[in-house]
Design a protein around this motif. Sequence first.
Motif, mmCIF file in Angstrom:
data_model
loop_
_atom_site.group_PDB
_atom_site.id
_atom_site.type_symbol
_atom_site.label_atom_id
_atom_site.label_comp_id
_atom_site.label_asym_id
_atom_site.label_seq_id
_atom_site.Cartn_x
_atom_site.Cartn_y
_atom_site.Cartn_z
ATOM 1 N N ASN A 1 -31.491 -43.256 26.948
ATOM 2 C CA ASN A 1 -30.416 -43.888 26.179
ATOM 3 C C ASN A 1 -29.832 -45.092 26.913
ATOM 4 O OD1 ASN A 1 -30.678 -42.090 24.047
ATOM 5 N ND2 ASN A 1 -29.250 -40.642 24.958
ATOM 6 N N ASP A 2 -29.725 -45.001 28.248
ATOM 7 C CA ASP A 2 -29.250 -46.142 29.036
ATOM 8 C C ASP A 2 -30.225 -47.310 28.917
ATOM 9 O OD1 ASP A 2 -27.023 -44.757 29.877
ATOM 10 O OD2 ASP A 2 -27.846 -44.257 31.842
ATOM 11 N N LEU A 3 -31.521 -47.012 28.944
ATOM 12 C CA LEU A 3 -32.534 -48.058 28.812
ATOM 13 C C LEU A 3 -32.458 -48.706 27.433
ATOM 14 C CD1 LEU A 3 -34.920 -49.605 29.952
ATOM 15 C CD2 LEU A 3 -36.398 -47.749 29.164
ATOM 16 N N LYS A 4 -32.279 -47.897 26.401
ATOM 17 C CA LYS A 4 -32.140 -48.431 25.035
ATOM 18 C C LYS A 4 -30.916 -49.325 24.931
ATOM 19 C CE LYS A 4 -34.479 -44.699 22.597
ATOM 20 N NZ LYS A 4 -34.319 -43.558 21.667
ATOM 21 N N GLU A 5 -29.809 -48.918 25.555
ATOM 22 C CA GLU A 5 -28.584 -49.718 25.528
ATOM 23 C C GLU A 5 -28.793 -51.062 26.221
ATOM 24 O OE1 GLU A 5 -24.151 -49.703 27.475
ATOM 25 O OE2 GLU A 5 -25.112 -47.759 27.116
#
Length: 72
Positions: free
Chosen positions: A53-57
């Motif tokens: 999710n951090d990478l997607k953000e």
Amino acid sequence: MFFKKKKVEVVKYDTDHKEPIIKASICNGEQVAGFRDIHTGAFEEIMFIRNINDLKEFKKRYGITGDIKKIY
């Protein structure tokens, strides 16, 4: 009451001089997303990546599509 999802503002970066990179540690697997200067090789840390999710953000915030190169 309804809550609206916050819209993430896309931040522009200099695509002619910088490339998105994930810098990963071989020892403990920590990952940091940022930008590497194509000419000097200097790395600018932007955010710590704990999960997908951090990478997607990170990708959404900077308008990055496709895969990001990972260096160790």
